[in-house]
Design a protein around this motif. Structure first.
Motif, mmCIF file in Angstrom:
data_model
loop_
_atom_site.group_PDB
_atom_site.id
_atom_site.type_symbol
_atom_site.label_atom_id
_atom_site.label_comp_id
_atom_site.label_asym_id
_atom_site.label_seq_id
_atom_site.Cartn_x
_atom_site.Cartn_y
_atom_site.Cartn_z
ATOM 1 N N SER A 433 104.120 17.378 66.227
ATOM 2 C CA SER A 433 105.554 17.158 66.169
ATOM 3 C C SER A 433 105.971 16.308 67.352
ATOM 4 O O SER A 433 105.470 16.473 68.461
ATOM 5 C CB SER A 433 106.297 18.502 66.178
ATOM 6 N N SER A 434 106.899 15.402 67.105
ATOM 7 C CA SER A 434 107.420 14.562 68.185
ATOM 8 C C SER A 434 108.476 15.285 69.014
ATOM 9 O O SER A 434 108.994 14.735 69.978
ATOM 10 C CB SER A 434 108.016 13.270 67.599
ATOM 11 N N ALA A 435 108.788 16.514 68.623
ATOM 12 C CA ALA A 435 109.738 17.337 69.380
ATOM 13 C C ALA A 435 109.165 18.746 69.474
ATOM 14 O O ALA A 435 108.046 19.014 69.048
ATOM 15 C CB ALA A 435 111.104 17.337 68.692
ATOM 16 N N ASP A 436 109.951 19.655 70.042
ATOM 17 C CA ASP A 436 109.466 21.020 70.210
ATOM 18 C C ASP A 436 109.258 21.718 68.871
ATOM 19 O O ASP A 436 108.321 22.486 68.703
ATOM 20 C CB ASP A 436 110.450 21.818 71.072
ATOM 21 N N ASN A 437 110.154 21.460 67.923
ATOM 22 C CA ASN A 437 110.077 22.123 66.628
ATOM 23 C C ASN A 437 109.397 21.217 65.613
ATOM 24 O O ASN A 437 109.521 19.988 65.654
ATOM 25 C CB ASN A 437 111.475 22.491 66.119
ATOM 26 N N LEU A 438 108.678 21.852 64.685
ATOM 27 C CA LEU A 438 108.054 21.120 63.587
ATOM 28 C C LEU A 438 109.051 21.063 62.447
ATOM 29 O O LEU A 438 109.375 22.070 61.824
ATOM 30 C CB LEU A 438 106.765 21.820 63.150
ATOM 31 N N THR A 439 109.565 19.876 62.158
ATOM 32 C CA THR A 439 110.576 19.677 61.129
ATOM 33 C C THR A 439 110.169 18.498 60.257
ATOM 34 O O THR A 439 109.257 17.736 60.599
ATOM 35 C CB THR A 439 111.949 19.394 61.765
ATOM 36 N N PRO A 440 110.868 18.293 59.121
ATOM 37 C CA PRO A 440 110.555 17.121 58.291
ATOM 38 C C PRO A 440 110.715 15.789 59.026
ATOM 39 O O PRO A 440 110.030 14.818 58.702
ATOM 40 C CB PRO A 440 111.545 17.244 57.135
ATOM 41 N N ASN A 444 104.252 14.638 62.096
ATOM 42 C CA ASN A 444 103.381 13.486 61.873
ATOM 43 C C ASN A 444 101.930 13.926 62.003
ATOM 44 O O ASN A 444 101.634 14.959 62.611
ATOM 45 C CB ASN A 444 103.698 12.346 62.848
ATOM 46 N N VAL A 445 101.053 13.162 61.410
ATOM 47 C CA VAL A 445 99.619 13.469 61.417
ATOM 48 C C VAL A 445 98.911 12.424 62.265
ATOM 49 O O VAL A 445 99.002 11.227 61.992
ATOM 50 C CB VAL A 445 99.050 13.492 59.992
#
Length: 815
Positions: A433-440, A444-445
């Motif tokens: 994740s590009s942020a703290d939370n994994l969101t849509p 990213n892979v």
């Protein structure tokens, strides 16, 4: 140089297939049925304990899932071609209701094509040969309708509506009273009198227009106030504010949006307040009319559910109901597409494809399909559609692809803390994740490492490591991928680099014990053999032990599955017309009840688990075991508690005590045709342990002299090392024998039986476990002799270290 000696501090390093010149002194050439236990030393492995019988028919090619629900409930689920069975660990077969049949399980290769993951009482079952699809049912609201909305009214204004060429106007210049409902009434009456085949209905200032046959029609409207007072709604509007508060129930309209809005087009459905067909109500976001909106549950993963009554149900995820003891239960259902269209709320990328695997990550159910990883809504495992397309919510489903220059078909996923490691055949990826939370928006892979891996066996995680299978021609290897959050450089070391020819290629199952730091590999080439790795990490994350060895059972039996529950390795074992569940304990100091040591026998049972019968005519006792016999069995007196007695009656009619450790003289066939053992005398009151002997075999590597005892020191090759004696330190050992086989000469055998002259433990009639040093004469060149330690008895062997004494001669002096 004369006589020298060198210590071998431990015997734990396991097998090495490197050249003799590069092996360490504590490497082994052979280590079978001997465990490199870093706590106690090299020990004869524990015996396999018979737990229960599962079936009287062979399993063949099956997928087996161990369900560890909690400390009191564990199950074994066996998926075969077109069927599923579930057993408790005591062998009780559970009823499996199959309301939808088992067509979804149809596959000729269940071991490879069935994938499962258990979450609480649900086991999700994926047939990787099944192509998923959307149901052919289309969303409702497809009938063509229109509403005419008189928003305002003013004097001297002409309102015009044209429907299929019929034009109706209303001029307010002569109206004494101005009202929106009055204008709507005049237009509705005009349309009703001028049109045929139409239904015209009015409610207040809103007119509902539709053809009686539901077909399409043309409609237009205007007013002389710049078209600001009359609006026509047919299929779509530009802005949500253009919609009236009165409309037909269920009417679906597309809101197209404009440059000022931050969202694309979306769809709303009118819901009346009281359920009437045309009254006041509210507009709610909905799905486009006339499109597929739900999964075909027959093609989607099924669930194996533990019911409230303790039995199981294998079913589609279709919301079906069932009743138990008067209580109705509802199965889960795959959530339908409830908003947007096929562009704004697209089908999950697994639709139209085969699902390669199923997993659980961060409170989401996940699927792998081609190069995509798809995660459900948070805490809503059956929902793979967003509940709104007006905004992207953090909890919405995630569907991202692994982009790479190589083909990246994702096969496996392993959860390691907050990371998800994805495996294709050539590359390892991290779902990050590009942020703290994994969101849509942040998911990213990323490529982690690029090592070839085999999808024959799912990778397994332990601590911060993931172990995965690689193929090397006719053999296999294991790599260890280590995840460290503070390390940017990723690597996967080859932990089988020194045993390139140990593990056969057809490995299909890896099992790992986090408690004991053990990896177990099981394959189809040698189904009676387990390939074991023990590891130990020291300070600063350095691996100080990487020991490979094998465990072997009777060649007439095949191990079909292995899984750890706690420190016990549970095994499903098959032989002709019989399938058993057995367990192998790995705890460091396992003992029999009331004893100070373990009886090292396979398929162990006690007299309480079998049938013991005495024939007064033949004066023979028959022990009937729960499995077929494939070897000469040992029937051994066990240790008893203070409330038990253990006696037998000999052929003379004399009652005698059966001492612990006494081997009863018995006979039995070994071809698998019988389950019975016979003994002369009456042993119906004897307390015994019965099992199949197995042989521990440890072969020392070729010993050599190096310039210094360190591992990196070079061998002195311009010399001769003539071994005189080997000294083996043992602890709490009952028996072992050492076979010395010089090149081109006969084998000499030296036995240790636990009886030392003058020792207090050497009393006749009792088991003697001793500690000390056993001296073995070798008298031959170190590079031309095999030194094997073996034990086929039920008594324990624990070897702590060794040392050799030799004559060392050099032909020259080193400079």
């Amino acid at each position: 140089m004369g006589i020298v000696s060198r210590a071998i501090p431990t015997l734990l390093r396991g097998v090495s297939q490197a050249s003799d010149s590069s092996k360490q002194a504590d490497h082994a050439d052979i280590q079978d049925n001997a465990d490199s236990n870093p706590v106690v030393g090299l020990i004869k492995r524990s015996g396999i304990q018979h737990v229960t019988n599962l079936s009287t028919a062979t399993l063949g090619n099956v997928h087996i899932q161990t369900i560890n629900r909690d400390a009191t409930e564990q199950y074994v689920a066996i998926f075969s071609n077109g069927n599923v069975k579930v057993y408790e660990l005591d062998g009780t077969e559970k009823t499996v209701e199959k309301p939808d049949g088992t067509t979804y399980l149809n596959t000729t290769n269940p071991r490879e094509e069935i994938k499962t993951v258990t979450i609480a009482d649900f086991t999700f079952v994926v047939n990787t040969s099944s192509i998923t699809a959307m149901d052919t049912t289309l969303s409702g609201g497809t009938g063509t309708k229109a509403i005419i909305f008189i928003e305002q009214v003013s004097n001297n204004t002409i309102y015009t509506v044209t429907v299929d060429g019929v034009t109706v106007t209303d001029n307010t210049s002569s109206d004494s009273t101005l009202s929106t409902s009055g204008v709507a009434n005049d237009i509705a009456n005009g349309l009703a009198s001028g049109l045929t085949g139409f239904d015209i209905t009015r409610n207040g200032s809103v007119i509902y227009v539709r053809k009686t046959d539901g077909s399409n029609f043309a409609i237009d409207g205007s007013d002389t106030q710049g078209n600001t007072q009359l609006s026509i709604v047919k299929d779509s509007v530009q802005r949500f504010t253009d919609l009236p508060t009165v409309s037909p129930n269920g009417y679906i309209v597309e809101v197209k949006g404009d440059d000022q809005t931050n969202f694309d087009n979306y769809y709303v459905k009118f819901v009346t307040n009281n359920g009437g067909t045309f009254e006041e109500g509210q507009w709610e976001e909905t799905v486009q009319a006339g499109i597929p909106f739900k999964f075909d549950s027959s093609t989607m993963p099924h669930v194996l559910i533990r019911q409230a009554d303790g039995n199981f149900r294998f079913a589609r995820v279709d919301g079906d109901t069932y009743t138990l003891s008067g209580t109705t239960y509802t199965l889960p259902v795959w959530t339908e597409r409830t908003s947007g269209d096929v562009i704004s709320a697209p089908d999950p990328s697994f639709i139209g494809r085969k699902i390669n695997n199923v997993f659980f990550f961060r409170n989401r159910l996940g699927f792998l399909a081609d190069d995509n990883v798809i995660l459900s809504n948070v805490s809503d495992f059956f929902n793979f559609f967003p509940d709104t397309v007006l905004t992207i919510v953090d909890s919405h489903p995630i569907d991202v692809a692994a982009s790479h220059t190589k083909v990246a078909i994702l096969k496996h996923a392993v959860t390691m803390g907050e990371q998800l490691i994805l495996f294709s055949e050539q590359t390892q990826f991290i779902l990050s994740s590009s942020a703290d939370n994994l969101t849509p928006l942040t998911a990213n892979v990323l490529v982690a490492t690029e090592f070839e891996s085999s999808d024959d066996a799912p990778p397994v995680g332990s601590g911060s490591s993931i172990y995965f299978l690689t193929k090397k021609g006719a053999f296999a290897g294991i790599r260890e991928y280590i995840t460290q959050t503070d390390v940017t450089l990723k690597d996967a070391s080859n932990i089988t680099i020194h045993v390139p020819r140990l593990i056969p290629s057809n490995i299909f199952k890896l099992a790992v014990s986090n408690n004991q730091d053990i990896l177990v590999c099981l394959g189809t080439d040698t189904p009676n053999k387990l390939y074991i790795n023990r590891w130990l990490y020291g300070t600063q994350g350095q691996k100080v032990l990487n020991s490979w060895f094998t465990f072997t059972i009777n060649e007439n039996r095949s191990i079909k599955n292995v899984d750890f529950i706690g420190t016990d390795l549970f095994m499903v074992i098959e032989e002709a017309n019989n399938v058993t569940l057995e367990k192998l304990p790995f705890e460091s100091d396992y003992k029999e009840a009331n004893a100070t040591f373990e009886y090292h026998l396979d398929h162990k049972v006690t007299e309480s688990e079998i049938t013991v019968a005495y024939n007064t005519l033949t004066k023979k006792t028959t022990f009937t075991l729960p499995y077929r016999l494939r070897a000469t069995m040992n029937v051994v007196g066990r240790y008893i508690s203070s409330t038990e007695t253990s006696t037998f009656i000999d052929l003379n009619g004399t009652t005698q005590s059966l001492k612990a450790g006494t081997i009863i003289k018995t006979t039995n066939l070994t071809d698998g045709s019988t389950t019975t053992i016979e003994a002369n005398g009456d042993y119906t009151n004897a307390k015994v342990i019965i099992g199949e002997p197995f042989e521990m075999h440890y072969r020392f590597s070729k010993q050599r002299i190096t310039e210094s005892p360190t591992q990196s020191s070079a061998e002195i090759i311009s010399s001769r090392l003539q071994l005189h004696h080997f000294y083996i330190k043992y602890e709490m050992t009952g028996f072992f024998k050492v076979e010395v086989t010089p090149e081109y000469r006969d084998t000499s055998t030296h036995k240790f039986s636990g009886r030392l002259l003058g020792a207090a433990s050497s009393a006749i009639g009792q088991i003697n476990l001793a500690s000390g040093t056993f001296r073995v004469p070798i008298m031959t060149r170190a590079d031309r002799v095999d030194i094997d330690v073996k034990n086929i008895t039920f008594l324990p062997t624990l070897l702590a270290s060794a040392e050799f004494e030799a004559m060392f001669n050099m032909r020259s002096r080193r400079m």
